[in-house]
Structures are given as C-alpha cells and as structure tokens.
Design an enzyme around this catalytic site. Sequence first.
Site, PDB file in Angstrom:
ATOM      1  N   ASP A 142      -9.363 -39.227  39.662  1.00  0.00           N
ATOM      2  CA  ASP A 142     -10.114 -38.504  38.898  1.00  0.00           C
ATOM      3  C   ASP A 142     -11.370 -39.398  38.000  1.00  0.00           C
ATOM      4  O   ASP A 142     -11.358 -40.398  38.203  1.00  0.00           O
ATOM      5  CB  ASP A 142      -9.026 -37.947  37.754  1.00  0.00           C
ATOM      6  CG  ASP A 142      -9.590 -36.958  36.882  1.00  0.00           C
ATOM      7  OD1 ASP A 142     -10.584 -36.105  36.944  1.00  0.00           O
ATOM      8  OD2 ASP A 142      -8.704 -36.381  35.952  1.00  0.00           O
ATOM      9  N   HIS A 177      -2.744 -30.520  33.380  1.00  0.00           N
ATOM     10  CA  HIS A 177      -3.714 -29.523  34.421  1.00  0.00           C
ATOM     11  C   HIS A 177      -2.745 -29.252  35.481  1.00  0.00           C
ATOM     12  O   HIS A 177      -2.940 -29.286  36.748  1.00  0.00           O
ATOM     13  CB  HIS A 177      -4.789 -30.482  35.084  1.00  0.00           C
ATOM     14  CG  HIS A 177      -5.945 -29.455  35.308  1.00  0.00           C
ATOM     15  ND1 HIS A 177      -5.982 -28.103  35.089  1.00  0.00           N
ATOM     16  CD2 HIS A 177      -7.142 -29.858  35.974  1.00  0.00           C
ATOM     17  CE1 HIS A 177      -7.047 -27.597  35.529  1.00  0.00           C
ATOM     18  NE2 HIS A 177      -7.862 -28.638  36.083  1.00  0.00           N
TER      19      HIS A 177
END
Length: 300
Positions: free
Chosen positions: A218, A128
């Site tokens: 996360d 990402h």
Amino acid sequence: MLSTTHLLDIDDLSVDDVHTVLDRASALKTGADDTRLPRKTLGMIFEKPSTRTRVSFETGMTQLGGHAIFLGPEDIHLGHGEPIKDTSRALSRYVDGIMARLFDHADAEELAAYADVPVINGLTDDAHPCQTLADLLTIRETFGFDDVRVAWVGDGNNVGQSFVLGCALVGIDLVVATPEGYGMSESVLDRAAELGSAPVVAATPEAAVADADVVYTDVFVSMGQEDEREEKLAAFDGYQVNDDLLAHATPETKVMHCLPAHRGEEITDDVVESDRAMVWDQAENRLHAQNGLLVELLDD
Ligand code: CP
Ligand code: NVA
C-alpha cells in the site's frame, strides 16, 4: 443474515459471515440476477477523496436496484459544525445504510453508535474492511485460502491492519515486513492472535517475500499524512516492491495493491504494469464484494 449490524472492521464479521458475503459476491459476479435492494438508499459520507470506493458503492447500489447519495466534505454539515451523532441520527431517518470514509476511526464508531441503520466503514485511518473483502475474494478466486502464502510489505496502517485480521479470519498464511515504528498496532496483532493466527513478522522485506505466492503493498504516505511525507519516505527506504525485491520471491509470485498506487514510491511502474499485478482484479472485486455485503446487510 450476518451476525453484525455494522462493518467497522473486518473482524465485526464471523468466519461464517465472511464466507457468506464472499459466496454472495461470487454469485452476483457470475450473473445472479439479484436486484434485492429496490427503493433502498445508501448515504455515502466522504471526508477523504476516493475513486474505487465511491464508484463501486454507487454502481453497486444501482445494480442491486437501489440508489446511493454522495455526501462529500462540502455537501453536508458534518465538519462544519454539526456533530457526528446528529448527522447519524438525521441520516438514519432517511437512508437504509450509511457508508463512511472518515479520518478518525472513533468517528466511525460514534456514527454507528447513533445510527439506526447499518454503518459500513469505507476507510478510516485504522481500517479498510471493504478492501479486505475484495482482497479475500481475489485471493480465493486465484489461489483458495488453504495453501496460499501472502507477504505484506509496507505500512501497517488501515489497509494492512484489516488485511491482517481478514487473513486471520480465513486462515491465510501471512508474513509481514514493516519498518520500525510503522507496524500494525498491538491491538490488531492481539485480535489476529485471538482469531487464530497473528502474522509472522519478518526481519526484512526480502525475507518476507521468499516463497510468497502474493506480495501485497500500500502507499507509504496515506491520505492525511502529507506532512509526514519526507519522514515516511526515509523510513520506508528498502520497502519498495520492485524487480529487485521480487527476485527474492518466485517467477510466479503475484503482486497486490489496494490502489491508488504512488509509482516510484511503494511500487514501481514496471511492477504495476507487469503480468504479476492483480490490482485490476482487486479493484473490480471491490464492486462484487460490496454487492455481496450490501445484500447481506441491507436486505430485509
Ligand atoms: N482502494 C481504495 O479504497 O481506493 P479509493 O481510495 O479510490 O476508494
Ligand atoms: N493507506 C491508504 C489507502 C487508500 C485506499 C490511505 O489511507 O490513503
């Protein structure tokens, strides 16, 4: 001018490229009138849901004088019989750049291999990089890069892996704590070492956060991993970012999260709502960091 055409992972950028993008991002954020992309169109392919990535890229293209087209899973032939390479070549005849959120990272590589325009990874199962650009901007604004110590606590997949590489690129001191079987891939750790600094691997989350300026986490169950939910929640027992864990850090230690947060799993509601949380600055910086990237990649 960047040294890469595509951004599939953050280490497609050189150290100089990262600083160029972040400098451009900061200038745009602080009001530089930079409608540098008139008549430019960004095609945005989404195989997975998104709030921040979709809205920040679309808003960013508008701010820069261009336009973005949302191409969701039911909007185009990709996933319904048309191969990636055909989608890539057809889109390249219309748009000036493609941003794609896909499951398989190899699909992003294929998209880029057949594209005549820049391809930006908006999240794959492995990486990402746009999140990392925003994270680096947020850390640079708050702490600078030289003396900051960051702890990654949680899953070692897409967001974590790109963050490891981003920290290696700019020289951030990083410690990671991931459950057995859920660490960053060997390839990512090797690439980080080649860039100059593989992260220190801590034995426990408590050891990782000691003396950290920032603790970053996360979700435990990423998009597409819903079938692994029970197994992953069991494996990540003890890795939640909560007040007990942060008691091993300092009273000033901040908390980062890429969002969306699954409160009660990887992080508590109390921590997200506390003064420690930098999550909204991170979310805002998706817009500015990507605007910097778009100008550097798409401006002629
Ligand atoms: N952090 C992030 O990429 O958020 P979205 O899934 O909402 O785009
Ligand atoms: N690891 C998460 C990140 C979401 C932005 C996921 O892949 O779902």
